[in-house]
Each structure stands twice: as C-alpha cells, then as structure tokens.
Design a protein around this motif. Structure first.
Motif, mmCIF file in Angstrom:
data_model
loop_
_atom_site.group_PDB
_atom_site.id
_atom_site.type_symbol
_atom_site.label_atom_id
_atom_site.label_comp_id
_atom_site.label_asym_id
_atom_site.label_seq_id
_atom_site.Cartn_x
_atom_site.Cartn_y
_atom_site.Cartn_z
ATOM 1 N N ARG A 147 -28.872 44.720 100.281
ATOM 2 C CA ARG A 147 -28.024 44.437 101.446
ATOM 3 C C ARG A 147 -28.161 42.964 101.837
ATOM 4 O O ARG A 147 -29.270 42.479 102.075
ATOM 5 N N HIS A 148 -27.039 42.292 101.914
ATOM 6 C CA HIS A 148 -27.024 40.876 102.281
ATOM 7 C C HIS A 148 -25.998 40.714 103.399
ATOM 8 O O HIS A 148 -24.806 40.551 103.156
ATOM 9 N N GLU A 149 -26.494 40.792 104.612
ATOM 10 C CA GLU A 149 -25.658 40.812 105.798
ATOM 11 C C GLU A 149 -26.181 39.813 106.828
ATOM 12 O O GLU A 149 -27.239 39.194 106.639
ATOM 13 N N TYR A 150 -25.446 39.658 107.916
ATOM 14 C CA TYR A 150 -25.847 38.685 108.925
ATOM 15 C C TYR A 150 -27.241 38.970 109.474
ATOM 16 O O TYR A 150 -27.942 38.052 109.892
ATOM 17 N N ALA A 151 -27.626 40.228 109.492
ATOM 18 C CA ALA A 151 -28.925 40.591 110.063
ATOM 19 C C ALA A 151 -30.098 40.049 109.263
ATOM 20 O O ALA A 151 -31.194 39.871 109.810
ATOM 21 N N ASN A 152 -29.902 39.775 107.964
ATOM 22 C CA ASN A 152 -31.046 39.316 107.164
ATOM 23 C C ASN A 152 -30.781 38.028 106.382
ATOM 24 O O ASN A 152 -31.589 37.643 105.548
ATOM 25 N N LEU A 153 -29.652 37.356 106.672
ATOM 26 C CA LEU A 153 -29.362 36.088 106.010
ATOM 27 C C LEU A 153 -29.694 34.915 106.938
ATOM 28 O O LEU A 153 -29.733 35.063 108.157
ATOM 29 N N ASN A 154 -29.932 33.758 106.344
ATOM 30 C CA ASN A 154 -30.146 32.543 107.130
ATOM 31 C C ASN A 154 -29.551 31.356 106.371
ATOM 32 O O ASN A 154 -28.800 31.543 105.416
ATOM 33 N N SER A 155 -29.894 30.154 106.791
ATOM 34 C CA SER A 155 -29.282 28.964 106.203
ATOM 35 C C SER A 155 -29.970 28.486 104.927
ATOM 36 O O SER A 155 -29.600 27.449 104.374
ATOM 37 N N THR A 156 -30.966 29.229 104.461
ATOM 38 C CA THR A 156 -31.633 28.879 103.204
ATOM 39 C C THR A 156 -30.893 29.524 102.033
ATOM 40 O O THR A 156 -30.877 30.749 101.907
ATOM 41 N N PRO A 157 -30.259 28.735 101.171
ATOM 42 C CA PRO A 157 -29.521 29.317 100.041
ATOM 43 C C PRO A 157 -30.464 30.027 99.062
ATOM 44 O O PRO A 157 -31.592 29.584 98.840
ATOM 45 N N HIS A 158 -29.991 31.110 98.509
ATOM 46 C CA HIS A 158 -30.771 31.783 97.471
ATOM 47 C C HIS A 158 -29.827 32.527 96.531
ATOM 48 O O HIS A 158 -28.662 32.733 96.840
ATOM 49 N N TRP A 159 -30.359 32.869 95.369
ATOM 50 C CA TRP A 159 -29.583 33.571 94.347
ATOM 51 C C TRP A 159 -29.863 35.068 94.422
ATOM 52 O O TRP A 159 -30.991 35.494 94.616
ATOM 53 N N VAL A 160 -28.809 35.848 94.250
ATOM 54 C CA VAL A 160 -28.912 37.310 94.310
ATOM 55 C C VAL A 160 -28.411 37.905 93.000
ATOM 56 O O VAL A 160 -27.350 37.507 92.492
ATOM 57 N N ASN A 161 -29.154 38.836 92.448
ATOM 58 C CA ASN A 161 -28.714 39.527 91.235
ATOM 59 C C ASN A 161 -27.513 40.419 91.537
ATOM 60 O O ASN A 161 -27.422 41.040 92.604
ATOM 61 N N THR A 162 -26.600 40.490 90.574
ATOM 62 C CA THR A 162 -25.459 41.388 90.691
ATOM 63 C C THR A 162 -25.589 42.502 89.656
ATOM 64 O O THR A 162 -26.495 42.490 88.809
ATOM 65 N N TYR A 191 -22.608 25.927 95.562
ATOM 66 C CA TYR A 191 -23.804 25.256 95.057
ATOM 67 C C TYR A 191 -23.455 23.892 94.464
ATOM 68 O O TYR A 191 -22.288 23.569 94.238
ATOM 69 N N ILE A 192 -24.484 23.099 94.240
ATOM 70 C CA ILE A 192 -24.291 21.799 93.611
ATOM 71 C C ILE A 192 -23.805 22.010 92.179
ATOM 72 O O ILE A 192 -24.400 22.755 91.410
ATOM 73 N N GLY A 193 -22.692 21.382 91.841
ATOM 74 C CA GLY A 193 -22.135 21.536 90.504
ATOM 75 C C GLY A 193 -21.059 22.601 90.408
ATOM 76 O O GLY A 193 -20.583 22.906 89.308
ATOM 77 N N ALA A 194 -20.652 23.167 91.555
ATOM 78 C CA ALA A 194 -19.579 24.164 91.536
ATOM 79 C C ALA A 194 -18.287 23.514 91.054
ATOM 80 O O ALA A 194 -18.042 22.331 91.305
ATOM 81 N N PRO A 195 -17.438 24.261 90.348
ATOM 82 C CA PRO A 195 -16.186 23.686 89.850
ATOM 83 C C PRO A 195 -15.330 23.131 90.982
ATOM 84 O O PRO A 195 -15.351 23.656 92.103
ATOM 85 N N ILE A 229 -26.880 25.746 85.888
ATOM 86 C CA ILE A 229 -26.508 25.618 87.301
ATOM 87 C C ILE A 229 -27.567 26.281 88.179
ATOM 88 O O ILE A 229 -27.978 25.724 89.218
ATOM 89 N N ILE A 230 -28.016 27.445 87.786
ATOM 90 C CA ILE A 230 -29.033 28.144 88.572
ATOM 91 C C ILE A 230 -30.333 27.344 88.622
ATOM 92 O O ILE A 230 -30.948 27.202 89.683
ATOM 93 N N GLU A 231 -30.716 26.781 87.489
ATOM 94 C CA GLU A 231 -31.937 25.960 87.454
ATOM 95 C C GLU A 231 -31.791 24.739 88.348
ATOM 96 O O GLU A 231 -32.757 24.321 89.004
ATOM 97 N N ASN A 232 -30.591 24.169 88.417
ATOM 98 C CA ASN A 232 -30.373 22.958 89.209
ATOM 99 C C ASN A 232 -30.278 23.246 90.709
ATOM 100 O O ASN A 232 -30.282 22.305 91.519
ATOM 101 N N ASN A 233 -30.168 24.514 91.066
ATOM 102 C CA ASN A 233 -29.998 24.873 92.476
ATOM 103 C C ASN A 233 -31.092 25.798 92.986
ATOM 104 O O ASN A 233 -30.871 26.609 93.864
ATOM 105 N N LYS A 234 -32.277 25.634 92.438
ATOM 106 C CA LYS A 234 -33.407 26.425 92.922
ATOM 107 C C LYS A 234 -34.028 25.781 94.141
ATOM 108 O O LYS A 234 -33.981 24.578 94.306
#
Length: 234
Positions: A147-162, A191-195, A229-234
C-alpha cells in the motif's frame, strides 16, 4: 479568530482528491466543516467495471490477457489485497488524439495483404493487435506491491516493486514520492533521467481507498526505467 478563507484552502485540496465536486465547501454564511470521503465501497476490479467511460480500454486489455491460460494471474491482481493500483484511463491507453497514449506510441504493423496499408506501421486500435506478453507486462507494471498512500508516503523518493518484476526483469519498479509543498502532489517516475515529456507525472485522482487496496487514477501510462536509471536514482 481565523477567517473563513484560512479554512477553505486546505479543505479544497483535500476535497479535490475525490470524484466529488469541489464547488461546495460550506452551507450558508457560517462555516460548516466538510470532510470528503475517499473510500470506494468495492474492490478495484468492480470499481473499474462501474466506470466504463474511464476504464473500458483497460478492461479490454485485462479480458484479452485473461483468455490466455498462461496469464490468468493478471485479472486476479485486481482482487488481490493490500496493493496499489495505477488505473489507466482511456486517455492513457486508447485515445488516438493524445500523442502520449499507449496506442499512439506503440504502432502496429498491418499484416493483412488485402489491406491497402499492408506492411505499414499504424496506430493501434485494439489490444488484440499486440502480443499477450506485452499487454500483460503493461498491466502488471501498473500494480505496485504493498500500500502506497498519503498515510505512509513522504517527500523522500523511493522505488517500489511492481507485479512485473521477475528474474528476467528486475527493473520493473516505480519511483514514488509526495512533493514537499503545500499542494503535496504525488509524483510517479519523476526521476533524474526520465524521458523528455515524461517528468512530473501525477494521478488525475490520487488516494482512493478500495476495499482491497489503494487506487491512483492515471491519464498517462508509465514507462519502465532501466537498471542504470534505478542505480542513478538511489
């Protein structure tokens, strides 16, 4: 004493997170507090079925994939519990007037020799024109695990498995965070490097709470990042 204006702005931001209209925040002159409910009283699949004007193309994609016995897991995703669903509108998938829709950006080759356009690449018009694996992966990529919703998200970017992640596709992840501003927009794959043209993508309607998970409604589909891209945005 706070002015009415001081109350209206934050409530307007909260109210617009739902399908409800934002044209009424108070009755009469005296301020009456209003809290808009973002709950959806159905599971994600039934929610899509209740709004064919938005999701007829996505439902067609699901039905197409479900006809293949090797991809029965795809339709089942939408009744799974505890995940986050990026639901793609017809604008995102099949609108031929939108230069960023899936059909426009993924042309198909005419294989019918009797067709005057035989051998040419044209815009897609139906998901049956695409390989089942491609459509299945598109759908799986737009369901995030957990679950990735307003209740548990913040301004720190992170990667989520799909659900598209596998031993042969370990970069099927979505980049997610809340903008650190008063508006608090939810950004996906920003993210940095997005098309070019694919930055600052955010839901048209975020944070709907279905009975089995979280819904963010998207007018744009998401492109999968590369491993670099993922490595560059850790």
């Amino acid at each position: 004493m706070k002015s009415i204006k001081q109350y209206i702005l934050p409530l307007a931001v909260l109210g617009c997170l739902t399908f409800a209209s934002c044209d009424k925040l108070q009755d009469g002159y005296d301020y009456n507090a209003s809290i808009y409910d973002t709950k959806v009283n159905s599971n994600v699949y039934d929610f899509m079925k209740s709004k064919p004007e938005l999701f007829s193309s996505m439902l067609s994609a699901i039905d197409y994939v479900d006809k293949d016995a090797n991809f029965k897991d795809v339709k089942q995703m939408y009744t799974s519990t505890g995940n986050t669903f990026l639901l793609l509108t017809n604008t995102a998938l099949s609108n031929l007037e939108d230069g960023n829709s899936f059909f426009v950006l993924n042309p198909v080759t005419i294989t019918d020799p009797s067709n005057p356009d035989f051998g040419k690449q044209v815009r897609g018009t139906d998901f049956t024109q695409y390989p089942v694996q491609l459509v299945a992966d598109l759908l799986r990529y737009h369901v995030m695990k957990g679950r990735h919703e307003y209740a548990n998200l913040n301004s720190t970017p992170h990667w989520v498995n799909t659900f598209a992640i596998s031993s042969t596709n370990d970069s099927a992840k979505v980049h997610i965070y809340l903008q650190a501003t008063r508006e608090g927009y939810l950004f996906l794959n920003n993210y940095i490097g997005a098309p070019s043209g694919w930055t600052e993508l955010r839901p048209r309607t975020p944070n709907l709470l279905a009975t089995n998970g979280v819904i963010h409604i998207m007018n744009r589909w998401l492109r999968q990042p590369t491993r670099q891209i993922i490595e560059n945005n850790k």
